[in-house]
Structure formats: structure tokens, C-alpha cells
Design a protein around this motif. Structure first.
Motif, PDB file in Angstrom:
ATOM      1  N   GLN A 301      41.607 -56.976  10.579  1.00 39.61           N
ATOM      2  CA  GLN A 301      40.895 -57.664   9.559  1.00 39.61           C
ATOM      3  C   GLN A 301      40.236 -56.817   8.815  1.00 39.61           C
ATOM      4  O   GLN A 301      39.866 -57.019   7.640  1.00 39.61           O
ATOM      5  CB  GLN A 301      40.069 -58.423  10.472  1.00 39.61           C
ATOM      6  CG  GLN A 301      40.469 -59.456  11.477  1.00 39.61           C
ATOM      7  CD  GLN A 301      39.474 -60.306  12.351  1.00 39.61           C
ATOM      8  OE1 GLN A 301      38.311 -59.977  12.100  1.00 39.61           O
ATOM      9  NE2 GLN A 301      39.919 -61.191  13.026  1.00 39.61           N
ATOM     10  N   LEU A 302      39.706 -55.582   9.055  1.00 40.31           N
ATOM     11  CA  LEU A 302      38.790 -54.797   8.147  1.00 40.31           C
ATOM     12  C   LEU A 302      39.235 -53.369   8.681  1.00 40.31           C
ATOM     13  O   LEU A 302      39.048 -52.985   9.929  1.00 40.31           O
ATOM     14  CB  LEU A 302      37.532 -54.884   8.151  1.00 40.31           C
ATOM     15  CG  LEU A 302      36.562 -54.156   7.557  1.00 40.31           C
ATOM     16  CD1 LEU A 302      36.723 -54.392   6.094  1.00 40.31           C
ATOM     17  CD2 LEU A 302      35.070 -54.303   8.030  1.00 40.31           C
ATOM     18  N   PHE A 303      39.257 -52.578   7.576  1.00 39.93           N
ATOM     19  CA  PHE A 303      39.434 -51.024   7.949  1.00 39.93           C
ATOM     20  C   PHE A 303      38.666 -50.396   6.501  1.00 39.93           C
ATOM     21  O   PHE A 303      39.442 -50.421   5.497  1.00 39.93           O
ATOM     22  CB  PHE A 303      40.722 -50.592   8.132  1.00 39.93           C
ATOM     23  CG  PHE A 303      41.098 -48.987   8.392  1.00 39.93           C
ATOM     24  CD1 PHE A 303      41.129 -48.822   9.719  1.00 39.93           C
ATOM     25  CD2 PHE A 303      40.747 -48.013   7.388  1.00 39.93           C
ATOM     26  CE1 PHE A 303      41.160 -47.239  10.041  1.00 39.93           C
ATOM     27  CE2 PHE A 303      40.974 -46.738   7.716  1.00 39.93           C
ATOM     28  CZ  PHE A 303      40.961 -46.177   8.982  1.00 39.93           C
ATOM     29  N   GLU A 304      37.817 -49.594   6.726  1.00 41.60           N
ATOM     30  CA  GLU A 304      37.087 -48.884   5.684  1.00 41.60           C
ATOM     31  C   GLU A 304      36.655 -47.701   6.280  1.00 41.60           C
ATOM     32  O   GLU A 304      36.207 -47.186   7.505  1.00 41.60           O
ATOM     33  CB  GLU A 304      35.854 -49.457   5.168  1.00 41.60           C
ATOM     34  CG  GLU A 304      36.000 -50.770   4.767  1.00 41.60           C
ATOM     35  CD  GLU A 304      34.696 -51.488   4.039  1.00 41.60           C
ATOM     36  OE1 GLU A 304      34.693 -52.133   3.040  1.00 41.60           O
ATOM     37  OE2 GLU A 304      33.609 -51.278   4.816  1.00 41.60           O
ATOM     38  N   LEU A 305      37.075 -46.387   5.670  1.00 43.61           N
ATOM     39  CA  LEU A 305      36.628 -45.037   5.848  1.00 43.61           C
ATOM     40  C   LEU A 305      35.714 -44.429   4.935  1.00 43.61           C
ATOM     41  O   LEU A 305      36.365 -44.687   3.506  1.00 43.61           O
ATOM     42  CB  LEU A 305      37.891 -44.213   6.064  1.00 43.61           C
ATOM     43  CG  LEU A 305      37.655 -42.807   6.212  1.00 43.61           C
ATOM     44  CD1 LEU A 305      37.231 -42.359   7.839  1.00 43.61           C
ATOM     45  CD2 LEU A 305      39.026 -41.790   6.106  1.00 43.61           C
ATOM     46  N   PHE A 306      34.795 -43.841   4.757  1.00 42.26           N
ATOM     47  CA  PHE A 306      34.034 -43.318   3.864  1.00 42.26           C
ATOM     48  C   PHE A 306      33.561 -41.866   4.350  1.00 42.26           C
ATOM     49  O   PHE A 306      33.395 -41.586   5.670  1.00 42.26           O
ATOM     50  CB  PHE A 306      32.613 -43.873   4.046  1.00 42.26           C
ATOM     51  CG  PHE A 306      32.775 -45.441   3.374  1.00 42.26           C
ATOM     52  CD1 PHE A 306      32.764 -45.679   2.380  1.00 42.26           C
ATOM     53  CD2 PHE A 306      32.696 -46.379   4.349  1.00 42.26           C
ATOM     54  CE1 PHE A 306      32.938 -47.131   1.825  1.00 42.26           C
ATOM     55  CE2 PHE A 306      32.607 -47.817   3.887  1.00 42.26           C
ATOM     56  CZ  PHE A 306      32.930 -48.059   2.595  1.00 42.26           C
ATOM     57  N   GLY A 307      34.094 -40.949   3.483  1.00 35.07           N
ATOM     58  CA  GLY A 307      33.976 -39.343   3.910  1.00 35.07           C
ATOM     59  C   GLY A 307      33.157 -38.685   2.974  1.00 35.07           C
ATOM     60  O   GLY A 307      33.064 -39.056   1.654  1.00 35.07           O
ATOM     61  N   LEU A 308      32.313 -37.782   3.481  1.00 39.61           N
ATOM     62  CA  LEU A 308      31.568 -36.758   2.413  1.00 39.61           C
ATOM     63  C   LEU A 308      31.818 -35.367   2.943  1.00 39.61           C
ATOM     64  O   LEU A 308      31.490 -34.977   4.115  1.00 39.61           O
ATOM     65  CB  LEU A 308      30.299 -37.081   2.546  1.00 39.61           C
ATOM     66  CG  LEU A 308      29.142 -36.549   1.663  1.00 39.61           C
ATOM     67  CD1 LEU A 308      29.576 -36.808   0.089  1.00 39.61           C
ATOM     68  CD2 LEU A 308      27.851 -37.083   1.909  1.00 39.61           C
ATOM     69  N   LEU A 309      31.874 -34.523   1.848  1.00 40.64           N
ATOM     70  CA  LEU A 309      31.910 -33.078   2.434  1.00 40.64           C
ATOM     71  C   LEU A 309      30.686 -32.770   1.306  1.00 40.64           C
ATOM     72  O   LEU A 309      30.507 -32.610   0.409  1.00 40.64           O
ATOM     73  CB  LEU A 309      33.030 -32.370   1.675  1.00 40.64           C
ATOM     74  CG  LEU A 309      33.049 -30.713   1.669  1.00 40.64           C
ATOM     75  CD1 LEU A 309      33.110 -30.261   2.966  1.00 40.64           C
ATOM     76  CD2 LEU A 309      34.187 -30.120   0.804  1.00 40.64           C
ATOM     77  N   THR A 310      29.637 -32.000   2.275  1.00 45.33           N
ATOM     78  CA  THR A 310      28.410 -31.466   1.757  1.00 45.33           C
ATOM     79  C   THR A 310      28.497 -30.216   1.865  1.00 45.33           C
ATOM     80  O   THR A 310      28.976 -29.524   2.939  1.00 45.33           O
ATOM     81  CB  THR A 310      27.125 -32.091   2.558  1.00 45.33           C
ATOM     82  OG1 THR A 310      27.388 -31.669   3.863  1.00 45.33           O
ATOM     83  CG2 THR A 310      27.218 -33.580   2.237  1.00 45.33           C
ATOM     84  N   LEU A 311      27.657 -29.175   1.068  1.00 46.67           N
ATOM     85  CA  LEU A 311      27.446 -27.969   0.848  1.00 46.67           C
ATOM     86  C   LEU A 311      26.179 -27.219   1.022  1.00 46.67           C
ATOM     87  O   LEU A 311      25.416 -27.911   0.097  1.00 46.67           O
ATOM     88  CB  LEU A 311      28.261 -27.298  -0.315  1.00 46.67           C
ATOM     89  CG  LEU A 311      28.102 -25.684  -0.688  1.00 46.67           C
ATOM     90  CD1 LEU A 311      28.738 -25.139   0.335  1.00 46.67           C
ATOM     91  CD2 LEU A 311      28.586 -25.482  -1.936  1.00 46.67           C
ATOM     92  N   LYS A 312      25.654 -26.507   1.964  1.00 45.20           N
ATOM     93  CA  LYS A 312      24.315 -25.998   1.675  1.00 45.20           C
ATOM     94  C   LYS A 312      24.391 -24.521   1.520  1.00 45.20           C
ATOM     95  O   LYS A 312      24.795 -23.843   2.556  1.00 45.20           O
ATOM     96  CB  LYS A 312      23.442 -26.572   2.955  1.00 45.20           C
ATOM     97  CG  LYS A 312      22.021 -25.965   2.843  1.00 45.20           C
ATOM     98  CD  LYS A 312      21.121 -26.421   3.998  1.00 45.20           C
ATOM     99  CE  LYS A 312      19.923 -26.208   4.342  1.00 45.20           C
ATOM    100  NZ  LYS A 312      19.136 -26.969   5.220  1.00 45.20           N
ATOM    101  N   VAL A 313      23.754 -23.980   0.778  1.00 43.75           N
ATOM    102  CA  VAL A 313      23.666 -22.515   0.472  1.00 43.75           C
ATOM    103  C   VAL A 313      22.265 -22.111   0.654  1.00 43.75           C
ATOM    104  O   VAL A 313      21.270 -22.443   0.139  1.00 43.75           O
ATOM    105  CB  VAL A 313      24.005 -21.927  -0.931  1.00 43.75           C
ATOM    106  CG1 VAL A 313      23.947 -20.504  -1.352  1.00 43.75           C
ATOM    107  CG2 VAL A 313      25.401 -22.476  -1.342  1.00 43.75           C
TER     108      VAL A 313
END
Length: 520
Positions: A301-313
Motif C-alpha cells: 500500500q505504501l513504500f517510501e524511502l528517504f536517505g541522506l548523506l551528511t559530512l562533518k569536518v
């Protein structure tokens, strides 16, 4: 366009809220805000004014001005389009459009502003997406509130048990002809002692108890001079015994609690297992969040994917870097780089680097450099299938068979938990179970826990029966887990300096978990 700040003014020129999007000193931004009321003139229909260094793009809104401060070289058409989106956001959270209403909803507005602009550049979002992002549920907040409610219930239960114990002591004492005070001691006892009920501190009886009652044939004792109240009756910030007992109870029930800070609102407890991640001066985090709903009869009925690549220096000497990725992401997953990231470099070489290679990444700041989104109705995208099959038995109850199977063998799911609702007051009888289970009588739920699910242990099942029930009582089934293997096949290979391509030490943290996963 480069957006410096967004602000809401009253018609009298007073700043109600302001959000700054690029690095600038406090004195400088305050000077820019103070200059705006002096530049506008009444009776003219202009939508912008300019000073020597910046441009103010504004829109009247009843008693207010919605104002954007941009550079003079920015595209005025893009500025106006962004201004219209800002102006649409405000009525979504403020009905009256006055100073009081804006102040009461300041945080929601600031969060919405941050979804529109990042690092001075407009994000490609619409009003509906902004509302969705701002109103997203927090799993950590739900866990924290659940912990607080459980603590309160335990405290009330302890108080009731203590009251019953005191009442029982009074009844026994009255049968023996001995009078008791409120503290539960005989009338001949000293009243200097305190009543302790676990983690609530010590309360001096002499400051809160009345004179002891007089038994038959006894004479009233002379008044006793009350000692000074104890100064350390309640110690704030100390370690609560109730919290310790609560954590022990959670651990005995199979929960993995790594952090619990009931006295601090800034550090909510995290019940999900988290390993101690070693971080280098360059640290990257790959995070996948999934929303999934499957019908009880089957069908996605529902499929949602949210992704994030974060960088910290963490060290400025590593500010000018490039990140090499191995990108085996499904082509249906939409990847989007940050506006300041070189898109051509990412498309051609799968590298993350700034458009302006002479500028460094921000220091000691988690910067989102790449995000992705995936929506589908393809059932092969489901990482873990759940089959819950309740059937009625001749005794008027239900026999329930529930099983899981890992469809994506490269994943490794930890702390898999299936929460199955039950009818009120109905205790299940578990016939067969792979893993552990726990019946939560207070919540009327059966919790099925599996420590790890991977290619070597891809499937499992549980069977139980429940009297006086119907098949619809066992839905929705809620699923939680955490994985160190991301859903999107994206890996960080190495990090190098822009100047000489020398290797830079880095660390990577990956996590994949469902925000909401249910069989409804």
C-alpha cells in the motif's frame, strides 16, 4: 540566488522573527534588519528596495511584511518566486497574521524556512512537502514520552502500595491497642525519622505529621517542639533509584536501553541499540529511513524511502576535500546533490565536492551533501515480508500464525520486533516461537523479538492462540528494527584533498531503520 536571511516585520518596522542562512556576524545582520524600515516608503507598489550592498524583496501581508534579504546580483524573478513560497508558509501556521500569532508559532515557521533554503540556496520543495517534513514524527520523542509515562505509573503504584502498607500497620496496631501516627510508628516512637519511598528523597515526618492520636484511657502527651525542617529533603540532579529500577525492568523484558536521561529534555532516551562509532576528523553518515504499509490480505500500500548523506569536518586542514563513492543505487531511486555540490563531478565520477573548489566545507557542522528518495508499488522492494494469518477456532477464539522472511539477503537486521495487538484482557497462549516473546498486559500487545535477521537466519515463525477474539483484533502489526547496512547500495570508498589528491583519514556511520512499518 544567494539568500542572506528571511524575516517577518510589523508595519511599524519591528522584527518579529528572523532566520539567517549564511555566515554573518550578529552586528551585521542586525544592521541589515534595522535598515529595512528606513528604506520603504508608503504609497508605492514596489516589491523590492536596495541599499549599497543588499536587496530587500518584500510582500505586505495585512499587518506584516514578509522580507527576504538577498545579494544585489541575485535573480529578481527567482527572489520573487521564493518570496511567494515564504508568504504561503506563514498562513499555514498562523491564522491571524499578527505579532502575537507569529511569536507563538516562531519555531514551526523557522523549521519551515529551513526546508525552503539551505546554505543560502533555494531547495526544490513545494508547500505540501514542507508541511510533511516539519510535521514528521520523532521515534526518539515517542520512546521518551513512553518512558516518562511508565515512570509516572510506577511512581503512583509505589505510592498506593505504601499507603496500603501504612493502613495495614494502623489496623494491626489498633487491634493491639497501640496508637500510630501518620508515619506508621507507635505513639511512643520518635518523630524525627523520615518516610522514604524509593527515589523521591526523604521527607521529615516532624514537619508534615500531626500529633499522634490518643488511645482509650491515655492522656494527651504534651506538645513536642518541632525541629527545623531538613534542608536536604529533596535533592535535585541526583541519580534516581526509580530510574535504575525502570531500566533494569526494561532489560529484563528484553529491551536494549543504552541511554536514559530523565532529567534532561535535550537528550531523549534512545531505546534502539547504537554502537559506539569511532569518528575521524572527517566523518560521514549514511542514513536510510523507510515508511512501509502492507495490507493484511497482502499487497503493498505504501513504500517510501528517504536517505541522506551528511559530512562533518572537525579539522579545518581537511576542509577542501572530495569524497569518492561507490554508487550501485537502483536507478529508480532519485539522487539529488546539494546546490553547492558539483553535480557534474558527481554524475561523471561519483565524487562529492564543492562547485567552488577553492572554498572549504563548513567546520564542525553536519552538512547534508546528498539525499535520495524512492517511492514504488513494486512488491520486490519490500526488504522484510510479514505474513500474519489469524483463523477462528471452534472455542470462539483465534489461532494465529505469523512469520517473517528477509527478502534482501544483503541486509542484516538487528533487534527485530513485531508488536501484535490483542483484545482487551485476553492473555495469549504461545504454542511455538523462534526468538523471544513478551506479553504486555498494560498495552494489550504481544511483543515478538528476534536479535538478528540475516542471510544465515532469514526466516522465523510464531504460533499462538487467543480466546474470545476475531481475526481483525490482531491488526495492525507494527515492525521495528535497525540495520548497519543501508537500503540504498551507496558506499564511501575514500576521501582525498582537492589540492594534491592525498588521502584523508575518515570514518563512516551507516544506519537503516523504519519510521513506520505496519501490516494493516
Amino acid at each position: 540566488m544567494v539568500l542572506i536571511a528571511a524575516a517577518v516585520f510589523t508595519k511599524a518596522g519591528k522584527v518579529i522573527i528572523s532566520r539567517q542562512f549564511i555566515e554573518m556576524t550578529k552586528a551585521r545582520i542586525e544592521g541589515l534588519l534595522a535598515a529595512f524600515p528606513k528604506l520603504i516608503t508608503s504609497g508605492k507598489q514596489h516589491t523590492f528596495v536596495e541599499s549599497d550592498s543588499v536587496r530587500y524583496v518584500y510582500q505586505p501581508m495585512e499587518k506584516l511584511y514578509m522580507v527576504l534579504i538577498t545579494t544585489k546580483t541575485s535573480n529578481i524573478l527567482e527572489d520573487l518566486e521564493t518570496l511567494r513560497l515564504f508568504s504561503k508558509v506563514i498562513p499555514e501556521y498562523c491564522r491571524n497574521l499578527d505579532e502575537k500569532d507569529i511569536s507563538e508559532n516562531a519555531f514551526n515557521l523557522i523549521f519551515a524556512f529551513d526546508e525552503i533554503v539551505a546554505l543560502g540556496y533555494r531547495e526544490s520543495v513545494n508547500l505540501g512537502q514542507i508541511k510533511t517534513f516539519v510535521e514528521m514524527d520523532s521515534h526518539e520523542e515517542k520512546v521518551y514520552l513512553a518512558v516518562r509515562q511508565t515512570q509516572e505509573r510506577e511512581a503512583k503504584q509505589k505510592m498506593r502500595e505504601k499507603a496500603k502498607e501504612l493502613q495495614r500497620q494502623r489496623l494491626e496496631a489498633s487491634k493491639r491497642g497501640v496508637s500510630l501516627g501518620r508515619g506508621g510508628s507507635s505513639s511512643s516512637s520518635s518523630f524525627g525519622g523520615g518516610i522514604s519511598s524509593g527515589g523521591f528523597g526523604s521527607i521529615s515526618s516532624s514537619s508534615s505529621l500531626s500529633q499522634p492520636s490518643v488511645g482509650i484511657g491515655e492522656t494527651a502527651p504534651s506538645p513536642v517542639k518541632k525541629p527545623a525542617p531538613t534542608r536536604n529533603a529533596l535533592k535535585l540532579g541526583g541519580k534516581s533509584k526509580d530510574v535504575d529500577s525502570f531500566v533494569d525492568q526494561l532489560k529484563s523484558e528484553g529491551e536494549n536501553v543504552t541511554n536514559l536521561a530523565p532529567t534532561s529534555h535535550s537528550a531523549a532516551p534512545v531505546a534502539r541499540a547504537k554502537a559506539n562509532v569511532h569518528t575521524e576528523d572527517v566523518h560521514l553518515r549514511v542514513e536510510d529511513k523507510m515508511n512501509l504499509r502492507i495490507g493484511r490480505e497482502g499487497g503493498l500500500q505504501l513504500f517510501e524511502l528517504f536517505g541522506l548523506l551528511t559530512l562533518k569536518v572537525a579539522d579545518e586542514k581537511y576542509g577542501k576535500i572530495k569524497v569518492q563513492l561507490e554508487n550501485n543505487v537502483n536507478k529508480s531511486i532519485q539522487l539529488q546533490t546539494h546546490p553547492n555540490v558539483d553535480k557534474e563531478l558527481f554524475r561523471s565520477a561519483n565524487q562529492i565536492g564543492l562547485k567552488n573548489s577553492t572554498k572549504p566545507f563548513p567546520i564542525n557542522t553536519d552538512v547534508g551533501v546528498l539525499k535520495w528518495r524512492y517511492q514504488t508499488q513494486d512488491e520486490t522492494a519490500i526488504p522484510l515480508t510479514i505474513n500474519c494469518w489469524p483463523s477462528q477456532n471452534p472455542e470462539g477464539g483465534c489461532d494465529v500464525n505469523i512469520e517473517y522472511e528477509l527478502e534482501h539477503q544483503q541486509l542484516q537486521l538487528q533487534d527485530l520486533s513485531l508488536s501484535i495487538p490483542l483484545p482487551t484482557g485476553c492473555q495469549p497462549t504461545v504454542v511455538d516461537c523462534e526468538g523471544d516473546y513478551h506479553y504486555d498486559k498494560g498495552k494489550n500487545r504481544l511483543q515478538w523479538n528476534i536479535s538478528i535477521v540475516d542471510a544465515s537466519n532469514p526466516a522465523g515463525s510464531m504460533e499462538f492462540s487467543c480466546p474470545s477474539s476475531i481475526p481483525g483484533d490482531f491488526f495492525p502489526v507494527e515492525v521495528t528494527f535497525v540495520s548497519k547496512v543501508p537500503y540504498a547500495d551507496l558506499k564511501v570508498l575514500h576521501v582525498t584533498k582537492v589540492d594534491d589528491d592525498s588521502a584523508v583519514p575518515f570514518s563512516v556511520e551507516t544506519i537503516f531503520y523504519p519510521e513506520k512499518y505496519e501490516i494493516a
